[in-house]
Design an enzyme around this catalytic site. Structure first.
Site, PDB file in Angstrom:
ATOM      1  N   HIS A  22       0.864  -1.196   0.000  1.00  9.72           N
ATOM      2  CA  HIS A  22       0.000   0.000   0.000  1.00  9.72           C
ATOM      3  C   HIS A  22       0.894   1.237   0.000  1.00  9.72           C
ATOM      4  CE1 HIS A  22      -3.564  -2.341   1.978  1.00  9.72           C
ATOM      5  NE2 HIS A  22      -3.565  -2.472   0.672  1.00  9.72           N
ATOM      6  N   HIS A  78     -11.680 -11.064  -4.359  1.00  9.31           N
ATOM      7  CA  HIS A  78     -11.379  -9.685  -3.932  1.00  9.31           C
ATOM      8  C   HIS A  78     -10.658  -8.984  -5.079  1.00  9.31           C
ATOM      9  CE1 HIS A  78     -10.069  -6.331  -1.578  1.00  9.31           C
ATOM     10  NE2 HIS A  78      -8.940  -6.817  -1.121  1.00  9.31           N
ATOM     11  N   HIS A 223      -2.323 -14.244   1.133  1.00  8.49           N
ATOM     12  CA  HIS A 223      -0.948 -13.833   1.469  1.00  8.49           C
ATOM     13  C   HIS A 223      -0.381 -14.804   2.506  1.00  8.49           C
ATOM     14  CE1 HIS A 223      -1.399  -9.944  -0.507  1.00  8.49           C
ATOM     15  NE2 HIS A 223      -2.500  -9.725   0.190  1.00  8.49           N
TER      16      HIS A 223
HETATM   17 FE1  FEO Z   1      -7.043  -6.293   0.169  1.00 12.75          FE
HETATM   18 FE2  FEO Z   1      -4.319  -8.384  -0.337  1.00 12.75          FE
HETATM   19  O1  FEO Z   1      -5.630  -7.110  -0.761  1.00 12.75           O
END
Ligand code: FEO
Length: 394
Positions: A22, A78, A223
């Site tokens: 991010h 997502h 992840h």
């Molecule tokens: Fe909300 Fe790993 O993306």
């Protein structure tokens, strides 16, 4: 590429070198992975894709198992670009594939991938898709992590494909939780929760209640590693974090211009320490805020201080408090403190923000310019008093 169970493969990629996720908002030391999964059945199903930077590796991983033309279904759990920005390229390789995802995901996918149309089946919570031996169940999980988010459950395999939930930013060439360092894994899972999911505690509790009805042997997030040994433990840990079951420890966090606020913080720590209570001192200019938030997540007590500059808090402590502002909870106790030269607005501002989501231990403690010996003694006394109060409450 790895086998999770018969005909269920992990086909994602490892991003060893990423350190800013991010952009600058999340510093990661261990890198990360972008996980995607391939299920071979009467219909071949791809669950999620990966960051666009790794699409060649991703396609290679899939091609080692099947010709991408044979993919019938792509599930988009997502749309954040780390999971969907290679969708256009994948769709070009499997033109017959139908995409399944939430309504919000469709809009996001079109916009992020800059395409006009897509063969998309909008799914709602509870809906199932039969793919042969298996039936895949979709459960919408809005705001875990974005409004479009959902998870996919395979009852046949007892696997929950949880996307961001239960993730960790942890690059490894291993696949399962029991194959990596358990302490690093625990640290990264906590840091991930604190920095990605914490503001959504109440939603997480509701969704965890739904998951209780599912038999889950493995959790395959988007992840980090797949949970197979500590599956129940991580679910329990999420319940603990989301329901604010806190530890009796103190996070002392400060930003100081000329060491005055720092001196106060250190005396609070001394007072707490002599009573044997766990506490950690954070100078926000020395420790990244993402690590500080991880410590704050399960700390019952927060002492937060800043000098005042131009009627404001200093900038790093301010950014931590901005994040904390959206935590809707009153399970913690707090004290604001700091030094100032003129009117000390920062201390009042800290106190006001903390008043929204903590119980005030006592009025903010502030000093003018540099703390005197007596003022430092008072800080020590406040810390000691807090620790005694904590011991009584145990
Ligand atoms: Fe909300 Fe790993 O993306």
């Amino acid at each position: 590429m790895y086998l999770l169970k018969d005909n269920v493969y992990s086909v994602g990629v490892v991003d060893w070198n990423i350190r800013h996720f991010h952009e600058s908002t999340y510093i990661i030391r261990q890198g990360t992975t972008y996980n995607a999964y391939l299920i071979l059945d009467q219909k071949n199903v791809l669950i999620d894709t990966v960051h666009k930077c790794f699409e060649n590796q991703f396609i290679t991983n899939i091609t080692r198992i099947i010709d991408p033309h044979k993919i019938d279904v792509i599930i988009v759990n997502h749309i954040e670009p780390d999971h969907s920005s290679s969708l256009s390229r994948i769709l070009a390789l499997c033109p017959n594939a139908v995409v399944y995802g939430s309504q919000k995901a469709k809009l996001g996918c079109l916009k992020y991938n800059e395409i006009d149309s897509i063969k998309w089946n909008i799914v709602n919570s509870g809906q199932e898709l039969n793919i042969g031996k298996r039936s895949l169940k979709f459960i919408e999980t809005p705001m875990i992590h974005w409004p479009d988010s959902m998870v996919t459950y395979s009852k046949y395999d007892n696997i929950l494909f949880s996307n961001d939930a239960f993730g960790q930013h942890y690059a490894t060439n291993k696949i399962f939780d029991d194959e990596v360092c358990c302490s690093t894994l625990a640290t990264e899972a906590q840091k991930y929760y604190a920095n990605i999911l914490w503001p959504f505690n109440s939603l997480i509790i509701k969704k965890l209640n739904i998951l209780k009805d599912l038999k889950i042997q493995m959790i395959a997030p988007s992840h980090g590693v797949v949970w197979r040994k500590n599956t129940l433990k991580i679910i329990q840990q999420y319940i603990t974090w989301a329901s604010d079951k806190l530890k009796d420890k103190v996070a002392i966090i400060y930003e100081s211009m000329w060491h005055s606020t720092a001196k106060m913080a250190k005396q609070f720590l001394e007072g707490i320490t002599v009573e044997g209570i766990e506490a950690h001192l954070f100078d926000v200019t020395k420790t990244d805020k993402t690590d500080i938030l991880a410590y704050m997540l399960d700390s019952k007590y927060w002492l937060i201080g800043s000098s005042t500059k131009n009627k404001q808090m200093l900038p790093i402590i301010s950014s931590i408090l901005e994040y904390i502002e959206c935590i809707n909870s009153t399970a913690r106790f707090s004290l604001a403190f700091g030094s100032y030269g003129w009117s000390g607005e920062s201390i009042k501002r800290i106190e006001n923000i903390l008043a929204n989501n903590t119980i005030k231990l006592q009025s903010a403690y502030s000093v003018v310019f540099n703390p005197t010996v007596n003022e430092l003694k008072e800080c020590f006394h406040i810390g000691k008093k807090l620790a005694i109060h904590m011991k009584r409450k145990k």
